[in-house]
Scaffold this active site. Structure first.
Site, PDB file in Angstrom:
ATOM      1  CD  GLU A 109       0.880   4.944   1.868  1.00 55.08           C
ATOM      2  OE1 GLU A 109       1.481   3.775   2.451  1.00 55.08           O
ATOM      3  OE2 GLU A 109      -0.152   4.861   1.228  1.00 55.08           O
ATOM      4  CD  GLU A 147      -2.645   2.850   0.303  1.00 54.59           C
ATOM      5  OE1 GLU A 147      -1.517   2.797   0.626  1.00 54.59           O
ATOM      6  OE2 GLU A 147      -3.239   3.869  -0.400  1.00 54.59           O
TER       7      GLU A 147
END
Length: 249
Positions: free
Chosen positions: A114, A134
């Site tokens: 990210e 995630e």
């Protein structure tokens, strides 16, 4: 600065290296805090024009150090602070007046992936591997990627990447637009430096304003984007460097 982050500057370039190679540079509290400190330090250096973010050892970063996190008693307050510290790095990258280049090799996973998406240019080595784990853990992503990826690659591919969480190679990163360019692993840092030097040759104010306008315009409407462009264009016209370059041209 040493420890979990190693920072060195060479003229207009600052090299920031993730340095937990024994854990594939996995993210723990020290690494995230040290990275934030390094970014703040480099941001305050008027000589630095470009930041190159890379990893030591066999990987860029393997994501959250789950072993390290498991060893802690995570209260709601501690979890909130942990996530906010990760998001702080995103803000520092995207709001920086410097151009940030990610040089990615080996594994690039989760929160680190990210951060890479937050960077202005993303060079991937041919051996890079990446995924978003995630949602598979019952967790959630950070780094603003629910907005950034949706606008970059569309909602369907974003859902594929985040929900399925499959592992992908460097070619897939280029295909979906996460990688800007693929290079052989031995040439990764040289190519990053070459790009950084090319950027550093451009007028500093104009480059910083272009980054700011694009990043903000990405989430604004047409009129907001035009207002940012007008502000930046006026500022650019009034700088002596821009006037000199225009006359030379």
């Amino acid at each position: 600065m040493a420890g979990t982050i190693i920072t060195r500057t060479e003229g207009a370039i600052a090299w920031i290296k993730l340095n937990r190679p024994e854990r594939l540079n996995a993210m723990n509290g020290d690494l995230v805090d040290d990275l934030s400190e390094a970014l703040a330090m480099v941001e305050s250096d008027p000589v630095v024009r470009v930041i190159i973010l890379h990893g030591e050892g066999r990987a860029f970063c393997s994501g959250d150090d789950l072993k390290d996190l498991d060893s802690q008693t995570l209260s709601e307050a501690a979890t909130q602070a942990w996530v906010e510290s990760i998001q702080q790095v995103t803000s520092q990258i995207m709001d920086s007046r410097k151009i940030v280049i990610a040089a990615v090799h080996g594994w690039c996973v989760g929160g680190a992936l990210e951060w890479v998406i937050n960077c202005d240019f993303r060079l991937f080595a041919d051996d890079a591997r990446w995924f978003f784990p995630e949602v598979g853990y019952g967790l959630f992503v950070t780094g603003g990627v629910t907005a950034l990826l949706t606008k970059q690659v569309g909602p369907q591919i974003t859902k594929e990447l985040l929900i399925l969480g499959e592992r992908h190679d460097a070619k897939k990163a280029l295909e979906v637009g996460i990688a800007w360019k693929l290079v052989p692993p031995p040439a990764l840092l040289d190519e990053a430096e070459k790009l950084a030097l090319a950027i550093a040759e451009r007028p500093q104010v104009a480059v910083a304003d272009v980054k700011r306008a694009i990043n903000r315009g990405f989430h604004s409407n047409l009129h907001d984007a035009m207002a940012l462009e007008t502000e930046a264009t006026v500022r650019g016209f009034l700088t002596p460097e821009a006037q000199a370059r225009a006359k030379d041209f």
